[in-house]
Scaffold this motif. Structure first.
Motif, mmCIF file in Angstrom:
data_model
loop_
_atom_site.group_PDB
_atom_site.id
_atom_site.type_symbol
_atom_site.label_atom_id
_atom_site.label_comp_id
_atom_site.label_asym_id
_atom_site.label_seq_id
_atom_site.Cartn_x
_atom_site.Cartn_y
_atom_site.Cartn_z
ATOM 1 N N UNK A 125 9.995 43.985 51.639
ATOM 2 C CA UNK A 125 9.328 45.254 50.897
ATOM 3 C C UNK A 125 9.564 45.310 49.380
ATOM 4 N N UNK A 126 10.839 44.901 48.918
ATOM 5 C CA UNK A 126 11.224 44.984 47.596
ATOM 6 C C UNK A 126 10.377 43.919 46.924
ATOM 7 N N UNK A 127 10.043 42.808 47.376
ATOM 8 C CA UNK A 127 9.835 41.549 46.522
ATOM 9 C C UNK A 127 8.124 41.586 46.700
ATOM 10 N N UNK A 128 7.384 42.058 47.926
ATOM 11 C CA UNK A 128 6.265 41.809 48.294
ATOM 12 C C UNK A 128 5.243 43.021 48.345
ATOM 13 N N UNK A 137 4.025 47.267 46.934
ATOM 14 C CA UNK A 137 3.930 47.865 45.661
ATOM 15 C C UNK A 137 5.116 48.957 45.977
ATOM 16 N N UNK A 138 5.419 49.560 47.072
ATOM 17 C CA UNK A 138 6.723 50.605 46.895
ATOM 18 C C UNK A 138 7.933 49.731 46.339
ATOM 19 N N UNK A 139 8.124 48.265 46.759
ATOM 20 C CA UNK A 139 9.212 47.545 46.189
ATOM 21 C C UNK A 139 9.190 47.446 44.681
ATOM 22 N N UNK A 140 8.121 47.019 44.120
ATOM 23 C CA UNK A 140 7.890 46.853 42.768
ATOM 24 C C UNK A 140 8.313 48.292 42.106
ATOM 25 N N UNK A 141 7.801 49.348 42.565
ATOM 26 C CA UNK A 141 8.282 50.491 42.017
ATOM 27 C C UNK A 141 9.556 50.933 42.113
ATOM 28 N N UNK A 142 10.196 50.686 43.212
ATOM 29 C CA UNK A 142 11.641 50.981 43.240
ATOM 30 C C UNK A 142 12.383 50.164 42.556
ATOM 31 N N UNK A 143 12.058 48.769 42.038
ATOM 32 C CA UNK A 143 13.028 47.884 41.238
ATOM 33 C C UNK A 143 12.493 48.433 39.934
ATOM 34 N N UNK A 144 11.222 48.861 39.946
ATOM 35 C CA UNK A 144 10.989 49.415 38.024
ATOM 36 C C UNK A 144 11.844 50.437 38.043
ATOM 37 N N UNK A 145 11.959 51.385 38.711
ATOM 38 C CA UNK A 145 12.861 52.909 38.724
ATOM 39 C C UNK A 145 14.113 52.453 38.460
ATOM 40 N N UNK A 179 17.614 42.529 56.613
ATOM 41 C CA UNK A 179 17.639 41.825 55.540
ATOM 42 C C UNK A 179 16.231 41.205 55.266
ATOM 43 N N UNK A 180 15.554 40.359 56.100
ATOM 44 C CA UNK A 180 14.322 39.751 55.753
ATOM 45 C C UNK A 180 13.272 40.892 55.390
ATOM 46 N N UNK A 181 13.276 42.012 56.159
ATOM 47 C CA UNK A 181 12.382 43.136 55.977
ATOM 48 C C UNK A 181 12.550 43.817 54.638
#
Length: 650
Positions: A514-517, A519-527, A508-510
């Motif tokens: 990844x999603x919040x901190x 670049x991959x997380x940012x792109x995933x949330x954007x998509x 959960x923490x990891x």
């Protein structure tokens, strides 16, 4: 003056001689010679009492050797000895008290004492009392364990004597506790028993309930009136659910308070036996065609004293109304039963609270398992909108990866540490391959995607059967994960479940990191929110979909290693969790980690709650849970935490 001194000295010598004689073990045995020679369970108690009262230090040794059939009696004078075999034919006699050699005797001049098994058992119980004060703590501990297995009234006094001289704090606490338990059962003083009972208020140990429950045992009785001095638990009215009329009357018959009921068959047999000249008690046989006529004839016979009286239904009700029915405690002292009732009531309250805590731990453990199994599916479903029916097989692949690793690394701790990242790598690669070869060609075609992934699921199961066979394979947990964390007799949780809970928290923490901190997380949330807008900002949705599918598959592989530590590793392992994984995602809300956590918690606690209400039918628990989820979706079709964007249908 000289006479007075001489008399005093003589009296002192005589007293010393008598005291020495009283303190001699041989003298005690000679006073009870017949009990030693022909010992039995009925005759040994006075001998043991005399030995205990003597307080001689050599008594335990004598009892041990007597139990082992190592005591002999000389025929000529009846004295008792231990035997030491020498080089010659004669046997060496050993004094019971000093252990010194006092002569020799031929075996024909001696009788070996051979107590039977019953006597040896009584001797063993007596030895426990000596062992309670043994200098060796291990022997004192063994004595306590022996008393706990078979407590007797004679142990109570010995325990109380041993408590005052106990130097070891843990043993002292155990002795004190056992003394209070024995006080409840054997002490003749009601005040002492009440005090001991009150000291156990709120104690959850099973031995406490085992000591208190017999006190509240009841016996159902019937009488003309309530007996004076009886410790009555409650009165019961006949005709109630607790005491039907027939049972109440049978109880009175058993107590010889009323005549027994006469059945129709018995009545018919009696009438036939009393036919004289075509009549029964003056009633012609031809007139006995009705039940009323038969009753009248039977009553005439009863009036003449020929047969027992007939109890009709009306008479039966009258008889029951003339008697009282009640339950009496086996314990005659009301103060003791009142104290036991209050103690058990307090224990039941705390037991209920602890059962709720244990149920909560079970629900939390199951929720962590469902979270691990569903988080990968939540990511792929939320980002890509793909219904992956093969998600359970990625869990199965992770479990088999752990099994293969343990074949090469025998150290279970090291093998698990290696298996976790390796399972992620294997299932990540399998997920990427599946996305590149199949899923990418079926975007926005949910029915074809479902059928394709279902076919892949069957193919992966068959492949696993071909490689590993159909039998379950062991995935062994490290030794430090064996056992359970036990808080008390009610609340406990296995260390494996704790480890899975910790692993779920780590993921959960990891994933949040990844999603919040990153670049991959940012792109995933954007998509996830808007793929077209993300593409216009330079993000490659195709690449993100591939990495996301691989990430979700890799997490499923790690979940497989964790699940395989306590579940059977077979080709059908994933099938056991795919339904719960989809329910977790749908109930929680797609594409959101917190939603998945909420869904896993709801389903885990719900399932454990239903199983607690209906523990004998786990299939019913699954059915009720699915019905609840169907109803829940009617009110929250987007789940507990609704997500905006493509996953929400925008």
């Amino acid at each position: 003056m000289f006479r007075i001194i001489f008399a005093s000295v003589a009296l002192l010598c005589l007293t010393t001689s008598l005291f020495a004689q009283a303190r001699d073990l041989q003298a005690v045995l000679q006073d009870n010679r017949s009990a030693v020679e022909s010992a039995s369970r009925k005759t040994i108690d006075p001998l043991l009492d005399a030995l205990l009262e003597s307080a001689l230090p050599e008594v335990p040794v004598f009892l041990e050797r007597w139990r082992e059939k190592d005591v002999w009696q000389r025929k000529s004078d009846g004295r008792f000895f231990f035997i030491r075999k020498g080089a010659g034919a004669d046997l060496t006699l050993v004094d019971l008290s000093t252990g010194a050699e006092v002569g020799q005797a031929a075996s024909s001049d001696l009788n070996q004492l051979k107590p039977n098994s019953g006597v040896r058992g009584v001797i063993g119980a007596a030895l426990v009392q000596f062992q309670l004060s043994d200098p060796d703590p291990a022997r004192r501990l063994d004595a306590l364990a022996a008393i706990e297995r078979d407590p007797q009234a004679s142990h109570l006094a010995a325990l109380r004597r041993a408590i005052n001289a106990e130097p070891d704090a843990p043993l002292l606490a155990r002795k004190s506790r056992l003394e209070r338990l024995l006080t409840i059962r054997f002490d003749p003083d009601p005040a002492a028993r009440v005090a001991a009972i009150e000291s156990f208020h709120g104690d959850l140990a099973i031995d406490v309930r085992a000591a208190l429950n017999p006190i509240l045992a009841t016996r159902l009785q019937g009488a003309v009136s309530l007996p004076d001095g009886a410790n009555i638990a409650r009165q019961i009215k006949p005709g109630s659910v607790a005491l039907p009329d027939d049972a109440a009357y049978t109880l009175l018959v058993a107590g010889q308070l009323v005549p027994p009921l006469v059945t129709a068959a018995d009545q018919k047999a009696v009438l036939i036996a009393n036919i004289k000249e075509g009549q029964v008690a003056g009633v012609p046989v031809a007139d006995l065609g009705t039940q009323d006529a038969r009753d009248a004839a039977y009553i005439r016979l009863a009036v003449n004293g020929t047969v027992p009286p007939l109890v009709t239904k009306t008479r039966k009700q009258d008889i029951l109304g003339q008697h009282v029915f009640f339950e009496t405690y086996a314990e005659p002292v009301p103060a003791v039963t009142n104290a036991a009732t209050a103690a058990l009531r307090s224990i039941d309250t705390i037991v209920g609270l602890n059962r709720a805590a244990d149920l909560a731990l079970d629900g939390l453990s199951l929720a962590s398992i469902y979270f691990l199994a569903a988080i990968g599916l939540a990511i792929t479903f939320g980002v890509m909108g793909v219904i992956n029916m093969a998600h359970g097989e990625f869990i199965m692949m992770g479990a088999y990866t752990g099994y293969v690793v343990q074949q090469f690394i025998p150290n279970y701790t090291v093998s698990i540490l290696v298996a976790l990242p390796l399972a992620f790598a294997v299932t990540f690669a399998a997920g990427v391959a599946m996305e590149r070869l199949v899923i990418r060609h079926l975007y926005n075609r949910p029915l074809e995607t479902l059928l394709a992934t279902f076919g892949i699921s069957i193919a992966l199961q068959q492949l696993a059967k071909n490689i590993f066979g159909t039998q379950a394979r062991p995935l062994t947990s490290p030794a430090w994960l064996d056992g359970a964390w036990v808080l008390n007799d009610i609340v406990s949780i296995s260390y494996i479940r704790i480890a899975i809970f910790v692993l779920a928290l780590m993921f959960l923490s990891l994933l949040l990191f990844i999603l919040k901190r990153t670049r991959l997380g940012l792109e995933v949330r954007a998509v996830t929110q808007n793929p077209r807008m993300a593409a216009s900002m330079g993000i490659n949705p195709d690449k993100i979909n591939m990495l996301t599918f691989g990430l979700g598959s890799g997490i499923a592989g790690i979940a497989g290693v964790a699940i395989g530590l306590f579940a059977k590793v077979t080709s059908e392992l994933g099938s056991d969790y795919i339904v719960q994984s989809f329910m977790t995602v749908v109930v929680g809300g797609v594409g959101n980690i917190w939603a998945t956590l909420a869904g896993a918690s709801l389903i885990g606690f719900l399932q454990k709650g239903i199983e607690f209400m209906n523990p004998s039918n786990t299939l019913a628990a699954q059915t009720y849970m699915i019905v609840f989820i169907i109803v829940f979706i009617q009110f929250r079709p987007k789940g507990i935490i609704a997500l905006k964007g493509r996953a929400a249908g925008d």
